[in-house]
Design a protein around this motif. Structure first.
Motif, short mmCIF file in Angstrom:
data_model
loop_
_atom_site.label_atom_id
_atom_site.label_comp_id
_atom_site.label_asym_id
_atom_site.label_seq_id
_atom_site.Cartn_x
_atom_site.Cartn_y
_atom_site.Cartn_z
N LEU A 112 -2.04 5.57 15.19
CA LEU A 112 -3.26 5.71 15.99
C LEU A 112 -3.35 4.63 17.07
CD1 LEU A 112 -5.55 7.79 15.55
CD2 LEU A 112 -6.89 5.94 14.55
N GLY A 113 -2.51 3.61 16.93
CA GLY A 113 -2.64 2.42 17.75
C GLY A 113 -2.63 2.65 19.25
N GLY A 114 -1.85 3.63 19.69
CA GLY A 114 -1.73 3.84 21.12
C GLY A 114 -2.76 4.81 21.70
N THR A 115 -3.51 5.45 20.81
CA THR A 115 -4.44 6.49 21.29
C THR A 115 -5.56 5.90 22.11
OG1 THR A 115 -4.16 7.33 19.06
CG2 THR A 115 -5.67 8.55 20.48
N SER A 116 -5.79 6.43 23.29
CA SER A 116 -7.03 6.02 23.95
C SER A 116 -7.60 7.27 24.62
CB SER A 116 -6.80 4.90 24.96
OG SER A 116 -6.13 5.39 26.08
N LYS A 117 -8.45 7.91 23.87
CA LYS A 117 -9.01 9.18 24.31
C LYS A 117 -10.46 8.93 24.69
CE LYS A 117 -9.73 13.70 22.24
NZ LYS A 117 -10.86 13.35 21.37
N LYS A 118 -10.80 9.21 25.93
CA LYS A 118 -12.17 8.95 26.34
C LYS A 118 -12.85 10.28 26.67
CE LYS A 118 -12.24 4.22 27.72
NZ LYS A 118 -11.43 3.92 26.55
N CYS B 65 0.84 -1.19 0.00
CA CYS B 65 0.00 0.00 0.00
C CYS B 65 0.87 1.24 0.00
CB CYS B 65 -0.90 0.00 1.24
SG CYS B 65 -2.19 1.26 1.15
N ASP B 66 0.50 2.22 -0.82
CA ASP B 66 1.30 3.45 -0.82
C ASP B 66 0.61 4.59 -0.06
OD1 ASP B 66 -0.68 4.25 -2.55
OD2 ASP B 66 0.65 4.54 -4.28
N ARG B 67 -0.41 4.27 0.72
CA ARG B 67 -1.09 5.30 1.50
C ARG B 67 -0.59 5.27 2.95
NH1 ARG B 67 -5.76 7.50 -1.67
NH2 ARG B 67 -4.86 7.11 -3.73
N ALA B 68 -1.05 6.22 3.74
CA ALA B 68 -0.52 6.34 5.11
C ALA B 68 -1.63 6.47 6.14
CB ALA B 68 0.42 7.53 5.18
N CYS B 69 -2.79 5.84 5.90
CA CYS B 69 -3.94 5.94 6.81
C CYS B 69 -3.48 5.57 8.23
CB CYS B 69 -5.06 5.02 6.34
SG CYS B 69 -5.50 5.28 4.60
N LEU B 70 -3.80 6.43 9.16
CA LEU B 70 -3.19 6.36 10.49
C LEU B 70 -3.57 5.11 11.30
CD1 LEU B 70 -2.24 9.23 9.93
CD2 LEU B 70 -2.99 9.88 12.21
N TYR B 71 -4.65 4.43 10.91
CA TYR B 71 -5.18 3.32 11.69
C TYR B 71 -4.83 1.95 11.11
CZ TYR B 71 -8.37 4.27 7.86
OH TYR B 71 -8.86 4.55 6.62
N CYS B 72 -4.31 1.93 9.90
CA CYS B 72 -4.30 0.66 9.15
C CYS B 72 -2.91 0.03 9.12
CB CYS B 72 -4.78 0.92 7.72
SG CYS B 72 -4.87 -0.59 6.73
N GLY B 73 -2.85 -1.26 9.40
CA GLY B 73 -1.60 -2.01 9.42
C GLY B 73 -0.94 -2.13 8.06
N ARG C 118 -7.61 14.20 9.27
CA ARG C 118 -6.57 13.86 10.24
C ARG C 118 -6.08 12.42 10.03
NH1 ARG C 118 -8.87 13.59 15.83
NH2 ARG C 118 -9.97 15.49 15.23
N LEU C 119 -6.98 11.52 9.69
CA LEU C 119 -6.62 10.10 9.59
C LEU C 119 -6.03 9.70 8.24
CD1 LEU C 119 -9.72 8.43 11.31
CD2 LEU C 119 -7.49 8.97 12.32
N HIS C 120 -6.22 10.56 7.22
CA HIS C 120 -5.83 10.17 5.86
C HIS C 120 -4.93 11.22 5.24
CE1 HIS C 120 -9.78 8.12 6.56
NE2 HIS C 120 -9.10 7.11 6.08
N PRO C 121 -3.63 11.24 5.61
CA PRO C 121 -2.73 12.27 5.08
C PRO C 121 -2.71 12.23 3.55
CG PRO C 121 -1.62 10.94 6.76
CD PRO C 121 -2.95 10.29 6.50
N GLY C 122 -2.85 13.40 2.96
CA GLY C 122 -2.75 13.51 1.50
C GLY C 122 -3.94 12.97 0.74
N MET C 123 -5.00 12.58 1.43
CA MET C 123 -6.16 12.03 0.72
C MET C 123 -7.34 13.00 0.81
SD MET C 123 -5.80 8.05 1.92
CE MET C 123 -7.36 7.47 1.27
N SER C 124 -8.33 12.76 -0.04
CA SER C 124 -9.45 13.70 -0.09
C SER C 124 -10.79 12.96 0.01
CB SER C 124 -9.36 14.49 -1.40
OG SER C 124 -10.63 14.72 -1.96
N PHE C 125 -11.61 13.41 0.95
CA PHE C 125 -12.95 12.84 1.11
C PHE C 125 -13.77 13.05 -0.15
CE2 PHE C 125 -17.40 13.13 2.45
CZ PHE C 125 -17.54 11.90 3.08
#
Ligand code: SAH
Length: 347
Positions: free
Chosen positions: A232-238, A56-64, A164-171
């Protein structure tokens, strides 16, 4: 159905997601189960999921699969491996093969074209693609080659969170591609993750309304599962407005998706099975879902498609007979035959 669709306006959707008590939710699941029966019948559709590349050449913050993750063994199936796996799936009785990958530019339009043509010429099987964002002319070509469905999840309709989650991508690009797919003639699928850090109940309600507004044909929503090898893996914001990824929320989203869209194909996702150890999958199928996607990726690659840790894919070949029996036993539903295209329901 029409009245049901308009009953679920934004405020009611937010209410069921955030505030409803256990009894109200049980009623919601049961109503969705009835609407599922009326609109798409009692058959569970099985789709053979074939993960053809985890590059994958994307950098989505949540995806392995993200480009920056060094803690993953990369693979890309060759032509023979793909065609053979599709053949095994066809012999196992699947009416659809879903070819999925990261956003992998090495999978050229010509390579995919020739594979689509080979599969549809050999097997009476629908080909679904989930290969990320591609130019319209490529999508057109693949459709002409014989692919008939495409999955492109919009992941979240909260524009700030999406950015925030998808650097360089567009909704907007995702939205445009979803409408191109429909114009070309594809059955188009979308979906979101449930419980993304920073996701609010309001934005999740917006996602559900968007499925209706886009008139998607297929929906797949599963819980977000933190991957420690991602930013994003370590984030735990409640905070109070944070969507939780618990089973109750996933079932509520599944039911609402059924109630607002009626006759779409709605997947009970692998992440749902993984997180709620098996039973969640069956409960999703009695709360509005009607599709299961067993994994037919050959080993050792199956375990290398590591989007999140602890993935428990349903083994679609060796485990197929057991899965069918278990699905029937646990849900009381039947296994549908054929390709399982979307059929519009006019009730
Ligand atoms: N690249 C393809 C999709 C392949 S990955 C595309 O862009 O369409 C398949 C899906 O896995 C993604 O769409 C996303 O919804 C899901 N996913 C990624 N990371 C996840 C995580 N940490 N937890 C749960 N689901 C995740």
């Amino acid at each position: 159905m029409r009245s049901m669709k308009s009953f679920f306006d934004r405020d009611r959707i937010i209410y069921f997601l955030r505030d409803a008590d256990a009894g109200e939710r049980r009623m919601l699941y049961a109503t969705a189960d009835t609407v599922r029966r009326e609109c798409v019948g009692d058959g569970i559709h099985l789709r053979a999921l074939l993960n053809i590349s985890n590059c994958c050449d994307r950098a989505c913050l949540y995806c392995g699969l993200r480009a920056g993750n060094k803690n993953i063994t990369r693979y890309r199936l060759d032509r023979k491996q793909i065609v053979d796996a599709a053949g095994r799936a066809a012999r196992e009785g699947y009416g659809t093969v879903v070819m999925q990958s990261g956003e992998d530019p090495v999978l050229t339009p010509e390579f995919i074209s020739s594979i689509i043509r080979e599969i549809v010429s050999r097997h009476d099987m629908a080909v679904t693609l989930s290969l990320g964002e591609r130019p319209r002319e490529v999508l057109r070509q693949w459709y002409d080659d014989g692919a008939s469905r495409y999955l492109l999840k919009h992941e979240t309709s909260d524009l700030v969170l999406y950015g925030r989650l998808h650097p360089g991508m567009s909704f907007t690009a995702r939205m445009e591609m979803l409408s191109s797919l429909k114009e070309i003639g594809y059955q188009a699928g979308s979906g979101v993750m449930i419980g993304l850090p920073g996701q609010t109940w309001e934005s999740l309600a917006g996602d559900i309304m968007l499925f209706r507004d886009l008139d998607v044909d297929m929906i797949g929503c599963g819980p977000y599962i933190a991957n420690p090898h991602t930013p994003l893996g370590g984030t735990s914001k409640k905070d109070g407005n944070q969507v939780s990824a618990d089973e109750q929320t996933v079932l509520t989203v599944t039911a609402l998706n059924r109630l607002v869209t009626g006759d779409t194909h709605i997947a009970a996702t692998t992440a749902t099975k993984t997180l709620y150890s098996g039973g969640g999958l069956y409960r999703a199928l009695r709360s509005g879902a009607n599709v299961v996607m067993p994994d037919v990726t050959p080993s050792p690659f199956r375990d290398q498609y590591l989007i999140y840790p602890g993935k428990e894919p349903v083994d679609g070949i060796a485990g197929a007979a057991e899965l069918r029996a278990e699905l029937k036993k646990q849900t009381g539903l039947e296994i549908a035959g054929g390709r399982g295209d979307r059929v519009r329901c006019h009730s």
